[in-house]
Design an enzyme around this catalytic site. Structure first.
Site, mmCIF file in Angstrom:
data_model
loop_
_atom_site.group_PDB
_atom_site.id
_atom_site.type_symbol
_atom_site.label_atom_id
_atom_site.label_comp_id
_atom_site.label_asym_id
_atom_site.label_seq_id
_atom_site.Cartn_x
_atom_site.Cartn_y
_atom_site.Cartn_z
ATOM 1 N N GLU A 84 0.814 -1.226 0.000
ATOM 2 C CA GLU A 84 0.000 0.000 0.000
ATOM 3 C C GLU A 84 0.847 1.276 0.000
ATOM 4 O O GLU A 84 0.406 2.313 -0.468
ATOM 5 C CB GLU A 84 -0.961 0.016 1.189
ATOM 6 C CG GLU A 84 -2.104 -0.984 1.081
ATOM 7 C CD GLU A 84 -1.768 -2.362 1.612
ATOM 8 O OE1 GLU A 84 -0.572 -2.629 1.899
ATOM 9 O OE2 GLU A 84 -2.692 -3.184 1.754
ATOM 10 N N PHE A 99 -11.130 -7.434 13.937
ATOM 11 C CA PHE A 99 -10.063 -7.885 13.052
ATOM 12 C C PHE A 99 -9.747 -6.793 12.015
ATOM 13 O O PHE A 99 -10.636 -6.262 11.379
ATOM 14 C CB PHE A 99 -10.474 -9.181 12.346
ATOM 15 C CG PHE A 99 -9.447 -9.662 11.344
ATOM 16 C CD1 PHE A 99 -8.180 -10.051 11.756
ATOM 17 C CD2 PHE A 99 -9.742 -9.690 9.986
ATOM 18 C CE1 PHE A 99 -7.234 -10.460 10.841
ATOM 19 C CE2 PHE A 99 -8.798 -10.110 9.063
ATOM 20 C CZ PHE A 99 -7.544 -10.498 9.490
ATOM 21 N N GLN A 100 -8.504 -6.479 11.853
ATOM 22 C CA GLN A 100 -8.014 -5.448 10.938
ATOM 23 C C GLN A 100 -8.642 -4.085 11.205
ATOM 24 O O GLN A 100 -8.941 -3.335 10.288
ATOM 25 C CB GLN A 100 -8.206 -5.871 9.473
ATOM 26 C CG GLN A 100 -7.328 -7.070 9.117
ATOM 27 C CD GLN A 100 -7.185 -7.294 7.623
ATOM 28 O OE1 GLN A 100 -8.107 -7.062 6.857
ATOM 29 N NE2 GLN A 100 -6.017 -7.777 7.206
ATOM 30 N N LYS A 126 -17.362 -0.948 6.339
ATOM 31 C CA LYS A 126 -17.771 -1.941 5.355
ATOM 32 C C LYS A 126 -19.283 -1.973 5.137
ATOM 33 O O LYS A 126 -19.761 -2.071 4.009
ATOM 34 C CB LYS A 126 -17.279 -3.338 5.784
ATOM 35 C CG LYS A 126 -17.549 -4.380 4.716
ATOM 36 C CD LYS A 126 -16.839 -5.687 4.969
ATOM 37 C CE LYS A 126 -17.069 -6.636 3.788
ATOM 38 N NZ LYS A 126 -16.407 -7.920 3.978
ATOM 39 N N MET A 174 24.500 8.939 1.832
ATOM 40 C CA MET A 174 24.372 10.201 2.549
ATOM 41 C C MET A 174 24.643 10.007 4.042
ATOM 42 O O MET A 174 25.260 10.851 4.691
ATOM 43 C CB MET A 174 22.986 10.806 2.312
ATOM 44 C CG MET A 174 22.847 12.233 2.797
ATOM 45 S SD MET A 174 24.041 13.365 2.026
ATOM 46 C CE MET A 174 23.091 14.005 0.652
#
Lengths: 163, 578
Positions: B51, B113-114, B163, B484
């Site tokens: 993502e 969940f999630q 949802k 760097m």
């Protein structure tokens, strides 16, 4: 310098957390904070006191204005204004102390709102300084519990914070 | 009026908003939305491999086109993986809308969940966010989100969608609003005319002026106006890292980038200028060096659309809040009317001084690095890239030495060609951003300048490139270390390379590329650099990875002396200081 900033925000979920989050995110202090819906229920009015120099206060007001939920704001301390804070305080009051506390309440034009044989609950309102002075007058030793509302404020005269 | 489910409404709203492409990754809480996506053809979807890459790709798409980038992810880990990309877009003011699935409304707060509080987690790094409470709100929320993301100072906006709200079980009348009005959001447009007049008088009286232009000029599509203004006045121009390309990089009036790794001439001219016109720039700490020593003799005019950017770190003498485009237009009109002309004599002396600085230590009058050795110099890689692509490629970059070399040596003549994470400095940005650019311009030449460290932060996207035929050219300056970090360790920690070396653990990038179906090339000999690079760009329809072994001891110079240095205090090489 201590400032009182009054903010009209959308009465929407998450709006308050954006204001509070802004202060912690950018390292600004909040000394006190009060918030409640206004007569227009789509708006809440939030009053916060903070401390900072002119540069910091300018940044605070600019960043508050950037928040999408903030509709309007005013730094009340820029002009004449009235500020009030409400305090409820539970103190020991027995024997000779009882009369002394009562006198003190009268001097500060407070009210005793609950009484038992050994304690008073006192209500005092005024500027934050006045409440501090009252606490000092009563003396730390007799204080059992205090609760303060935080500062609310409004401009004097014609100036109005509304849409 | 069509009756649609929440999921269908969401996708239809995107279509009606003009969204062509969504970058995303499905998951449980977003499945109704993905089903709605499946049942239509107008909005395309690019399936990334992580993502974070979805947000960077949408970001690259937005930077290259000026349109809003769109991201779709699921709840929980999908949402949190998107965070780095949202923060990247926020720091660089990139318009983006991120739609995240959320657990069903009645589960919220139950540690389902999630479940992650996406609105809460993203709060400090978004311009605004919405939590959808009812499906019927979707069209208006989408309209508002795109409006907020793309107007004023642009930025990312999150829409969190539980949802149940996207469920196909219930339908609602759908209508996409034509316009949106928000009483609490009225971005500034025109600048204050009185202030603009004051600014014009200052500019006309200047003897040693500088134009310091940043990303706001590109975001505000005002590059042409800025160029016209600078040429009309014959003023020198410097760009911030974010502003590169807003003024033609190969033009005589361009002094190069300013700041920590800015050119000697740009930084020195900044220090000595008497009038500074800052346009769409925010006086970042990587620009100013020590703020109290910044431009000690300059009157500062600051044009910015965000009032909070003005006088934040450096006080402006003439602050102008407004869109860069409208303010510059008004400035040009005022200049036309004015009988006074710029101080030609003063400017001639100023240009003479600048040309002397250029000749002394300038990056573009002769190479300021070792050219006689056998090793491949990273600076030469970028110059060769510029030559081979005729200065006309989109160049995305990751973060580190390679980024600074690209910024210094790929002289961008056009805006929206240089695509890098300036504010947040996000390693892993380059490859996914290049994907977004390539999707926006299928015919364009897209090069991702990276290092062997950065590329590994989003290397999984090579697979996305295969799936969608995105023929990006990856130019990897391989110095086998975090260059760097190592440079700072050389300069400040007596070369104690704490965790900045890979110690023979790097993959064989050529084989790795082949396993994805791409082309890998390894360049170890200086003599081969140009021919191999030509070969690389000749393979128009393939992803090509050039693993170029560069001199690992090279530092990026100039570099500001810190702490307590001013703009003109720079290291010019490992041993030479101004």
């Amino acid at each position: 310098m201590r400032r009182i900033i009054s903010v009209l925000i959308e009465n929407a979920p998450g709006a308050l957390s954006r204001v509070v989050g802004l202060f912690s995110q950018r390292g600004y202090n909040i000394e006190s904070l009060t918030v409640a819906p206004t007569e227009d229920e789509t708006l809440s009015r939030l009053t916060l006191t903070t401390i900072g120099d002119d540069h910091k206060i300018e940044q605070i007001t600019k960043h508050l204005n950037k928040l999408i939920d903030v509709v309007k704001l005013v730094d009340l301390t820029e002009g004449a204004h009235i500020e009030r804070e409400l305090m409820l305080i539970k103190v020991k009051a027995s024997g000779a102390q009882r009369a002394e506390v009562k006198r003190c309440v009268d001097i500060f034009r407070g009210q005793i709102v609950d009484v038992t044989s050994s304690l008073y609950i006192i209500q005092v309102s005024g500027t934050s300084d006045k409440l501090d002075a009252f606490l000092q007058a009563v003396g730390e030793a007799s204080i059992l519990e205090t609760v303060r509302s935080g500062v609310s404020g409004i401009s004097r005269g014609e100036k109005v914070l509304s849409l | 009026m069509d009756m649609l489910s929440g999921g269908d409404m969401l996708i239809r709203s995107l279509r009606d908003e003009g969204v062509e492409c969504v970058f995303g990754y499905p998951g449980g809480a977003a499945l109704h939305i993905y089903d709605a996506l499946f049942r239509q053809k107008d909005v395309k979807h690019i399936l990334v491999r992580h993502e974070q890459a979805a947000t960077h790709a949408a970001d690259g798409y937005a930077r290259a086109t000026g349109k809003v980038g769109t991201v779709l992810v699921t709840s929980g880990p999908g949402a949190t993986n998107a965070i780095t990309g949202i923060a990247t877009a926020y720091m660089d003011s990139i318009p983006m809308v991120v739609i995240s699935g959320q657990v069903a409304s009645e589960r919220i707060g139950e540690d389902a969940f999630q479940e992650t509080d996406m609105v809460g987690v993203s709060r400090p790094i978004v311009k605004h966010s919405f939590m959808v409470k009812h499906a019927s709100e979707i069209p208006e929320i989408v309209k508002k989100a795109y409006y907020i993301a793309s107007t004023g100072r642009p930025g990312p906006v999150v829409i969190d969608v539980p949802k149940d709200i996207t469920s196909p079980a219930e339908t609602f009348p759908y209508e996409y609003p034509q316009k949106v009005k928000m009483r609490s959001y009225t971005p500034a447009t025109r600048g204050h005319t009185g202030q603009i007049k004051k600014a014009v008088q200052l500019l006309l009286g200047a003897k040693r002026p500088m134009i310091y232009a940043g990303g706001g000029v590109i975001l505000g599509d005002a590059s042409e106006l800025l160029t016209t203004l600078a040429r009309q006045l014959n003023f020198p121009v410097t760009n911030t890292l974010m502003g590169l390309g807003c003024y033609p990089g190969t033009d005589r009036q361009f002094l190069g980038m300013l700041g920590m790794h800015g050119t000697f001439e740009a930084n020195t001219a900044m220090h000595h200028c008497d009038v500074l016109l800052a346009v769409g720039a925010r006086f970042d700490d990587r620009v100013t060096n020590t703020v109290s020593k910044f431009c000690p003799s300059a009157k500062i005019i600051h044009i910015d659309i965000d009032p909070a950017s003005i006088s934040k770190t450096v006080a402006a003498d003439v602050p102008i809040v407004g869109s860069v485009e409208s303010v510059l237009t008004e400035m040009l009109a005022l200049l036309k009317e004015d009988e006074k002309k710029p101080d030609a004599e003063g400017l001639a002396a100023w240009w003479k001084q600048i040309d002397e600085w250029r000749a002394r230590h300038g990056l573009y009058t002769k190479p300021r690095y070792k050219t006689d050795g056998d090793a491949i110099m990273p600076q030469d890689v970028i110059r060769t890239l510029h030559e081979v692509t005729k200065g006309d490629a989109y160049v995305t970059s990751d973060v580190g030495q390679h980024q600074m070399f690209a910024a210094q040596y790929y002289l961008f003549d056009k805006p929206r060609r240089w695509i890098n994470s300036g504010g947040l400095g996000t390693m892993g940005f380059g490859l996914p951003a290049a994907m977004g650019v390539q999707i926006a311009d299928r015919e364009g030449v897209v090069a991702c300048v990276t290092g062997e460290g950065s590329i590994q932060m989003c290397i999984q996207e090579l697979s996305t490139c295969t799936q969608y035929h995105l023929p990006i050219k990856i130019i990897c300056l391989n110095n086998q270390a975090l260059g760097m970090v190592k440079q700072w360790q050389d300069m400040q920690y007596e070369s104690r390379y704490s965790e900045s070396l890979y110690e023979e653990s790097l993959p064989d990038f050529v084989k790795l590329m082949e396993s994805y179906g791409h082309v890998g090339m390894r360049v170890t000999d200086k003599k081969d650099l140009k021919t191999k690079m030509e070969e690389c760009f000749a393979m128009k329809d393939r992803v090509v990875f050039m693993d170029i072994m560069v001199d690992p001891s090279v530092h990026v110079y100039p570099m500001h002396v810190a702490p307590n240095g001013s703009m003109r205090d720079m290291w010019l090489s490992k041993t030479e200081r101004t």
